[in-house]
Design a protein around this motif. Structure first.
Motif, PDB file in Angstrom:
ATOM      1  N   GLY A  13     -45.614  -8.980 -20.344  1.00  0.00           N
ATOM      2  CA  GLY A  13     -45.563  -8.366 -21.649  1.00  0.00           C
ATOM      3  C   GLY A  13     -46.273  -8.841 -22.988  1.00  0.00           C
ATOM      4  N   PHE A  14     -47.295  -9.817 -22.742  1.00  0.00           N
ATOM      5  CA  PHE A  14     -48.066 -10.425 -23.720  1.00  0.00           C
ATOM      6  C   PHE A  14     -49.343  -9.451 -23.780  1.00  0.00           C
ATOM      7  N   THR A  15     -49.792  -9.544 -24.914  1.00  0.00           N
ATOM      8  CA  THR A  15     -51.332  -9.050 -25.121  1.00  0.00           C
ATOM      9  C   THR A  15     -52.401 -10.154 -25.604  1.00  0.00           C
ATOM     10  N   SER A  37     -43.591 -11.148 -30.650  1.00  0.00           N
ATOM     11  CA  SER A  37     -43.421 -11.213 -29.036  1.00  0.00           C
ATOM     12  C   SER A  37     -44.619 -10.865 -28.338  1.00  0.00           C
ATOM     13  N   ARG A  38     -45.646 -10.356 -28.843  1.00  0.00           N
ATOM     14  CA  ARG A  38     -46.679 -10.074 -28.156  1.00  0.00           C
ATOM     15  C   ARG A  38     -47.794 -11.245 -27.980  1.00  0.00           C
ATOM     16  N   TYR A  39     -47.408 -12.534 -28.408  1.00  0.00           N
ATOM     17  CA  TYR A  39     -48.255 -13.587 -28.479  1.00  0.00           C
ATOM     18  C   TYR A  39     -47.484 -14.575 -27.481  1.00  0.00           C
ATOM     19  N   ASP A  65     -45.893  -8.712 -34.816  1.00  0.00           N
ATOM     20  CA  ASP A  65     -45.133  -8.879 -33.830  1.00  0.00           C
ATOM     21  C   ASP A  65     -45.254  -9.976 -32.876  1.00  0.00           C
TER      22      ASP A  65
END
Length: 262
Positions: free
Chosen positions: A209-211, A231-233, A229
């Protein structure tokens, strides 16, 4: 999530030097860590933090406080011998002290320096053992070449020479952990792999779920304002994984600790 939370002990492990420390904190576990420190005395000096042997002195003072709370030396010994000592040291010694300081990288080869780091680790564990500690979870280093502070210089690609050194130290440390089990009667030491779980997030970020696998959420020169956000890192800043990254990799580590010290 931290190890204590995962083990169902308490959500936050307070700092031993906290002015708000309560007697129950002493009974259930505290942290002696100092951010930016290391095994090498030069690492602590560079960062202006508490060196690992000085943290050991704090532990000695902790034992005295624990004795005063329990009023029973046998109970104190039982608490210490049943506690799990989670130890993480070496990242800053390699990434900061060795690679940036001529006083280290011109005096030692990376082979001799990592040998020295393992020797320091062994001495530290022996000191803890002599003070009654019996259960040790010893963490290896992160994939240092993939930290944004290193990878951003290559456009987000991991700096492989730094990873090679991290793997070298981790291999030596894992071997030393096995030696400690035969060297220290009645103790149990485990090696905790931090390298491969984090590397997996960097190599396959979308799976978890990381971008943004190597670009930090915060505090890079080009992006000093935190992202919206985190949580994307995978990384919070140029040297530390994000909370979401740790939440992703820690459950198997908790399971390893539980199974090893059950």
């Amino acid at each position: 999530m931290n190890a204590a939370e995962g083990l169902g002990i308490k959500n936050i492990v307070p700092a031993y030097r906290s002015p708000f420390l309560q007697p129950n904190d002493i009974l259930t576990g505290v942290s002696f860590a100092s951010g930016g420190s290391g095994l090498d005395p030069m690492t602590a000096r560079i960062q202006g933090v508490i060196w690992v042997p000085d943290q050991l002195n704090d532990f000695k003072a902790y034992i005295a406080k624990l004795n005063s709370i329990t009023g029973d030396e046998e109970k104190t010994r039982s608490i210490i011998s049943n506690a799990v000592f989670v130890i993480s040291a070496g990242n800053n010694d390699i990434a900061i002290t060795y690679f940036t300081n001529p006083a280290r990288n011109t005096r030692y080869t990376i082979f001799s320096y990592t040998d020295l780091m393992v020797s320091w680790t062994q001495s530290f564990i022996k000191e803890l053992y002599n003070l009654g500690a019996r259960k040790f979870a010893i963490m290896g280093t992160l994939p240092l070449g993939c930290l944004p502070g290193a990878s951003n210089a290559l456009g987000g690609l991991c700096l492989e020479p730094a990873n090679v050194v991290a793997r070298l130290f981790n291999r030596k440390l894992a071997n030393e952990v096995n030696n400690l089990n035969s060297m220290l009667p009645g103790s149990r030491s485990i090696y905790v792999d931090m390298y491969n779980p984090l590397l997996e997030l960097v190599k396959n970020p979308l799976k978890s779920g990381f971008t943004s696998p190597t670009r930090p959420c915060c505090c890079a020169p080009a992006a000093p304002i935190p992202c919206l956000d985190a949580s994307r890192y995978v990384f919070w800043d140029i040297g530390h994984p994000s909370e979401k990254a740790y939440q992703t990799i820690i459950p198997p580590i908790i399971q390893q600790i539980q199974q090893s010290f059950a």
